[in-house]
Design a protein around this motif. Structure first.
Motif, short mmCIF file in Angstrom:
data_model
loop_
_atom_site.label_atom_id
_atom_site.label_comp_id
_atom_site.label_asym_id
_atom_site.label_seq_id
_atom_site.Cartn_x
_atom_site.Cartn_y
_atom_site.Cartn_z
N ALA A 176 0.83 -1.20 0.00
CA ALA A 176 0.00 0.00 0.00
C ALA A 176 0.87 1.25 0.00
CB ALA A 176 -0.91 0.01 1.22
N SER A 179 0.61 2.59 4.95
CA SER A 179 0.33 1.42 5.78
C SER A 179 0.89 1.65 7.19
CB SER A 179 0.95 0.15 5.16
OG SER A 179 2.37 0.25 5.14
N ARG A 252 -6.22 -3.98 -4.81
CA ARG A 252 -6.32 -3.34 -3.50
C ARG A 252 -7.68 -2.65 -3.34
NH1 ARG A 252 -3.29 -2.41 0.58
NH2 ARG A 252 -1.56 -3.44 -0.50
N ASP A 256 -10.15 -3.80 -0.43
CA ASP A 256 -10.59 -2.84 0.58
C ASP A 256 -12.11 -2.82 0.70
OD1 ASP A 256 -7.99 -2.15 1.13
OD2 ASP A 256 -8.01 -0.27 0.00
#
Length: 348
Positions: A176, A179, A252, A256
């Motif tokens: 990420a 993070s 991602r 998420d």
């Protein structure tokens, strides 16, 4: 004449992250210094941002850019290097890197020695020890953020490693941009390739250390970097790295969203005592159900970094393929069994 395009790209990436840090920092820590020569507030009122630096091209370019950009935004800039003790003379190398960071004008600068364990293999153990050390330094110094020099190439390698492990969409999402606890870790270079960082070092005459572990075939990531990716690029063309990095971002976003869904729905599948009801779990979409299971297993004491897709699949079969199976033993000494239509999780 402005800076070389590679240097400009590196500095811009760091500047964007520093603006984010200022946005999130408490008002009292933001100074009025917004341009060279502007008066800065006392150190205690300025947010501190650290560059984690190994001495390699990526992290040296990062540290140099941080030293250039931070004073212009009224931010304190420091550096930290971690000595893993895995190579002869590593302590001297760490001291040399710390000296270079100080020469950039970074302050404070720390060289931290860690003991690397064995859990999860040498690469995972070194990573765990490194992040634990960086966390400790950030806590002690009160750092608002730690910048890491991971590039788009590193992201592509991470995606391939995740694909090989078969660990699901979260593993494919790579690293990420932000993070860690409170968004502590920032990766400004995930949109830049490794060659840009190396070129920035070259044109600024920055000394660079090439870690021999990065070319040692004993390490999985090294084999991906020097064998797997070149083969893919030869077969599929030069856009493989960019495509893998793009896959990471798309994955991602999906992961998420699914994680948020699982967090929202979890209370509805628990009974009054907090137990997970198998019938209600069965009714959930598989991707959401497995995330609810994973959250529950981690809450019971299983380390997130040691949980793989196969572990969650075994627990999932207690719900979807119940045939009187016995207890499932997971990392962290967490045991899961089905009893009375509910999942029972116990540690120890």
């Amino acid at each position: 004449m402005g800076p070389h395009p590679a240097v400009a790209a590196i500095r811009l990436a760091v500047r964007r992250v520093l603006h984010d840090v200022l946005t999130l920092a408490p008002p009292a820590s933001v100074t009025s210094a917004s341009a060279p020569g502007a008066s800065a507030a006392p150190h205690g009122r300025q947010p501190l941002v650290l560059a984690a630096c190994s001495g390699g091209a990526d992290s040296m370019a990062l540290a140099s850019a941080l030293a250039f950009e931070a004073p212009r935004l009224g931010i304190r800039a420091g550096g930290v290097t971690v000595d893993h003790g895995l190579q002869e003379g590593s302590d001297l190398r760490a001291a040399e890197v710390a000296s270079r960071l100080t020469a950039f004008g970074l302050d404070p600068v720390e060289a931290v020695t860690v003991d690397v364990g064995r859990d999860g293999g040498p690469e995972a153990a070194a990573r765990d020890a490194r992040y634990a050390a960086l966390d400790a330094v950030a806590e002690r110094l009160g750092a608002a953020a730690i910048l890491l020099g991971h590039t788009r190439d590193d992201q592509a390698e991470t995606v391939l490693l995740g694909l090989a492990r078969g660990s699901g969409i979260r593993s494919l999402s790579g690293m990420a941009v932000t993070s860690g606890v409170g968004g502590r870790y920032r990766r400004p270079f995930l949109g830049l390739d490794r060659q840009t960082a190396r070129k920035a070092c070259m044109v600024q005459s920055l000394p660079v250390w090439d870690d021999p572990h990065n070319s040692d075939p004993a390490y999985t990531r090294s084999r991906v970097r020097h064998e797997a990716l070149p083969v893919l690029e030869k077969a599929l063309g030069k856009g493989v790295v960019e495509a893998l990095a793009r896959t990471a971002q798309l994955s991602r976003d999906d992961a998420d969203a699914l994680d948020a869904w699982a967090a929202t729905v979890e209370p509805s599948v628990r009974d009054d005592s907090g137990g997970l009801e198998c019938a209600k779990l069965y009714a959930l979409p598989p991707a959401v159900r497995r995330r609810v299971i994973r959250r529950a297993v981690i809450a019971a004491g299983s380390p997130a970094g040691s949980l793989f897709a196969r572990h969650i699949e075994e627990v999932d079969r207690l719900i979807t393929g119940w045939r009187g199976q016995g207890t499932i033993n997971l990392p962290g000494r967490v045991a899961v069994r089905r009893q009375g239509g509910r999942l029972v999780l116990r540690q120890g």
